[in-house]
Design a protein around this motif. Sequence first.
Motif, PDB file in Angstrom:
ATOM      1  N   VAL A 110      23.296  -5.866   2.624  1.00 45.31           N
ATOM      2  CA  VAL A 110      21.940  -5.841   2.399  1.00 45.31           C
ATOM      3  C   VAL A 110      21.248  -5.867   3.623  1.00 45.31           C
ATOM      4  N   TYR A 111      21.687  -5.386   4.632  1.00 48.00           N
ATOM      5  CA  TYR A 111      20.941  -5.491   5.944  1.00 48.00           C
ATOM      6  C   TYR A 111      19.616  -4.457   6.056  1.00 48.00           C
ATOM      7  N   PRO A 112      19.716  -3.259   5.426  1.00 45.42           N
ATOM      8  CA  PRO A 112      18.604  -2.711   5.464  1.00 45.42           C
ATOM      9  C   PRO A 112      17.100  -3.412   4.880  1.00 45.42           C
ATOM     10  N   LEU A 113      17.460  -4.166   3.792  1.00 47.99           N
ATOM     11  CA  LEU A 113      16.547  -5.053   3.209  1.00 47.99           C
ATOM     12  C   LEU A 113      15.980  -6.109   4.377  1.00 47.99           C
ATOM     13  N   ASP A 114      16.793  -6.663   4.991  1.00 50.83           N
ATOM     14  CA  ASP A 114      16.492  -7.631   5.973  1.00 50.83           C
ATOM     15  C   ASP A 114      15.757  -7.011   7.038  1.00 50.83           C
ATOM     16  N   THR A 115      16.055  -6.002   7.747  1.00 46.09           N
ATOM     17  CA  THR A 115      14.921  -5.179   8.599  1.00 46.09           C
ATOM     18  C   THR A 115      13.780  -5.090   8.114  1.00 46.09           C
ATOM     19  N   VAL A 116      13.498  -4.658   6.594  1.00 46.75           N
ATOM     20  CA  VAL A 116      12.186  -4.302   6.111  1.00 46.75           C
ATOM     21  C   VAL A 116      11.605  -5.688   5.894  1.00 46.75           C
ATOM     22  N   LYS A 117      12.215  -6.786   5.425  1.00 50.23           N
ATOM     23  CA  LYS A 117      11.451  -7.935   5.365  1.00 50.23           C
ATOM     24  C   LYS A 117      10.913  -8.496   6.542  1.00 50.23           C
TER      25      LYS A 117
END
Length: 375
Positions: free
Chosen positions: A31-38
């Motif tokens: 889920v790393y792309p979501l981590d970058t966004v948040k």
Amino acid sequence: MGSQSKPVQQLTPFGHALAGALGGVFSNAVVYPLDTVKTRIQATSSDESRRKGKSAQSTSITSLLLQILKQEGVAGFYKGFGASMLNTFSMQYAYFFFYSFVRSTYIKRTTKAGKKPEALSTAVELILGAVAGALAQIFTIPVSVIATRQQIGRSVAVKKSNSLPSIPTPRSQDQPSPSEQVTLPSVTQVEQSVEESHVERTTDDSFLAVAREIIQEDGVTGLWLGIHSSLVLTVNPAITYGVFERVKSIFTLGDPTVKMGPWRAFLVGALSKTLATIVTYPYIMAKVRVQAHGSKLESSEKGSTTAAPKYNGALDVLRKVYKSGGIIGWYQGMSAQILKAVLAQAFLFMTKEQFEQYALIIMVAWGRLRNASPA
């Protein structure tokens, strides 16, 4: 049936730590792309968004994902990936190690000889989890600070105007009148502008370069930015695991030998993490702001800077956010945080037993190698 559960129960604190770390890296990598966004949403205040002309819609999960893809490509989703995975591994390893160690020590000290250990209460589970989390944070937060700076993009954090000074052009070929005299930039100004532009385009975003920048700005203690809010947030995993164990006991009727299955564990993990995130989110947002902005100075409307840092700790972040956006401001980006955290935690719970088996295999293989090596 009972013999099959013994290998997992025989794992040492190091084994539980390794299993937790491997599972944590796997779930967070997914889920790393979501981590970058948040992280980017949390690091950007509503005032900064208004100054840049961004609407609330432009900071939504979908729009920000598309924006990063358009401007930075797929690589933009994985800024700071190495540091973040190192932070995840070290944090999960430290947490599971300290949790297993503290929990087993507490049970041994409170269990009388010859008697079966009693089930721990929710309050005790929360306290033990908080102690383990605090110990883990102290040792691992420097990597977290560096990963946060990399994720928000130093091009965003340190970018200034990198264009050459504009050269006004007369409206006609006639000789300009004294009132229309064009002031050309000096050679020194042009060279300085070109040099600044080149420096910013070649900014080093590596792990060590970001670490050096933090130390230059805030000293060595800058690597521990947000430690106070991180210690407060130790209740987050404590709440998560406390709720998980309680709900799990309902499904298994209190029998520790009964397995829930991966999908049921997924749902219980998601529920547990959602509750913990909602309770602690304001401090999560405050910690990211402190780590992202460091000792950057506030700019006045006239362009001058004050001697005060932008944020003077988590409580100062909460106070300023409340002043500008009310309680709603405390929950800016919570949907991205919950989505990322819930998916990561649920994947972790779902694969926990599998990674415990992997950890046991690794430990057995390592023990054999040590025994087979010459003295």
